[in-house]
Write an enzyme that holds these catalytic residues in place. Structure first.
Site, mmCIF file in Angstrom:
data_model
loop_
_atom_site.group_PDB
_atom_site.id
_atom_site.type_symbol
_atom_site.label_atom_id
_atom_site.label_comp_id
_atom_site.label_asym_id
_atom_site.label_seq_id
_atom_site.Cartn_x
_atom_site.Cartn_y
_atom_site.Cartn_z
ATOM 1 N N ASP A 32 0.832 -1.199 0.000
ATOM 2 C CA ASP A 32 0.000 0.000 0.000
ATOM 3 C C ASP A 32 0.871 1.255 0.000
ATOM 4 O OD1 ASP A 32 -2.301 1.496 0.037
ATOM 5 O OD2 ASP A 32 -2.571 1.367 2.204
ATOM 6 N N ASN A 81 -10.048 -2.182 -7.415
ATOM 7 C CA ASN A 81 -9.120 -1.311 -8.147
ATOM 8 C C ASN A 81 -9.565 -1.048 -9.582
ATOM 9 O OD1 ASN A 81 -6.143 -2.675 -6.525
ATOM 10 N ND2 ASN A 81 -7.482 -1.000 -5.907
ATOM 11 N N PHE A 82 -10.457 -1.888 -10.104
ATOM 12 C CA PHE A 82 -10.980 -1.639 -11.445
ATOM 13 C C PHE A 82 -11.771 -0.333 -11.503
ATOM 14 C CE2 PHE A 82 -10.474 -6.316 -12.052
ATOM 15 C CZ PHE A 82 -9.760 -6.283 -13.248
ATOM 16 N N ARG A 84 -10.799 2.496 -10.276
ATOM 17 C CA ARG A 84 -9.910 3.646 -10.294
ATOM 18 C C ARG A 84 -9.936 4.312 -11.677
ATOM 19 N NH1 ARG A 84 -4.536 1.819 -6.795
ATOM 20 N NH2 ARG A 84 -5.601 1.703 -4.775
ATOM 21 N N ARG A 203 1.509 -4.984 6.184
ATOM 22 C CA ARG A 203 0.879 -3.930 5.382
ATOM 23 C C ARG A 203 1.677 -2.645 5.547
ATOM 24 N NH1 ARG A 203 -5.291 -2.292 4.101
ATOM 25 N NH2 ARG A 203 -4.791 -0.450 2.861
ATOM 26 N N LEU A 210 -6.944 -5.265 6.818
ATOM 27 C CA LEU A 210 -6.596 -6.242 5.789
ATOM 28 C C LEU A 210 -7.190 -5.916 4.432
ATOM 29 C CD1 LEU A 210 -6.867 -9.624 7.744
ATOM 30 C CD2 LEU A 210 -4.807 -8.412 7.040
#
Length: 254
Positions: A32, A81-82, A84, A203, A210
């Site tokens: 991240d 994320n698609f 974005r 992370r 998570l």
């Protein structure tokens, strides 16, 4: 110059005090902070931030080889994320194609017999990405020494839903009965079927959640949250995460 010397000494100190007999076999990473890193650097193109993150990932593979860690799983792209901006999604798809094709002939991948595997809803990906993934997986399919696992088109809740659907179809077809359904059967129907659960999940970027990553598999994983943004993640950050893991009294079921 002085700062680098101090850093090198600290890295040596951390390495010296790790217990080689208590290394996590499987480390999972939520990478991240690429987008925030792009903004901090003066609003450079967000895709450039992701590209720099790829460089960190290559270093991570080197570190894991040095430490004898057998399995690395990274959260590379979620189903969310698609959503974005198109420019960013297209840029990421291009990076996937470029770097999966690089893995086909990557010297260290073949030198250390690292099997490349992708988990997730790959059917959602563009054909060019699926083809590049297939090339990388095919070129390493016979390796068993180490595993480099990439979660792409992945969502932990969707993974469990898909597993339930697969089991339901088997029950409906008469291949199994309802009494056969247990934790082991569900694990065998996840995207990660056959993969050992992670011992440690890291992370970056300071976020402490998570975000749908390995929800089923993380039941007994140790969690470590690091403030560094992913492109800035250094070997000392990795070593400190492992040191923290080794200092914990791991309890299963309590």
């Amino acid at each position: 110059m002085v700062a680098q010397f101090i850093y090198d000494i600290y890295e040596w100190y951390l390495m010296k005090h790790l217990d080689s007999s208590n290394m996590p076999k499987h480390i999972a990473i939520i990478m991240d902070g690429n987008r925030r890193y792009s903004k901090i650097q003066g609003n450079i193109d967000v895709v450039k931030g992701h590209e720099m993150g790829v460089g960190t990932l290559e270093k991570l593979l080197d570190w894991s080889i040095d430490l004898g860690i057998k399995i690395i799983t990274v959260y590379a792209f979620s189903t969310e994320n698609f959503n974005r901006p198109k420019h960013e999604v297209e840029g990421l798809m291009d990076l996937f194609v470029k770097n999966f094709k690089r893995l086909v002939t990557h010297e260290k991948i073949h030198k250390y017999h690292i099997k490349v595997q992708v988990v997730g809803r790959t059917d959602l990906l563009p054909d060019r990405v699926k083809e590049a993934i297939n090339e990388a997986e095919e070129s390493t399919k016979d390796y068993t020494d180490r595993l480099f696992n990439l979660a792409i088109g992945y969502d932990g809740r969707l993974e469990i839903v898909d597993a339930v659907k697969k089991i339901y179809k088997d029950i409906e077809a008469g291949n199994i009965s309802i009494d056969d359904v247990d934790e082991d059967l569900i694990s065998k129907n996840l995207y990660t079927a056959g993969l050992e659960d992670p011992n440690l999940i890291i992370r970056t970027s300071g976020e402490e959640r998570l975000s749908g990553f390995l929800l089923w598999q993380s039941s007994y994983s140790e969690l470590y949250f690091c403030d560094s943004l992913w492109p800035e993640f250094r070997k000392t950050d990795f070593l400190r995460a492992i040191r923290d893991y080794q200092s914990r009294d791991r309890r299963f079921g309590t």
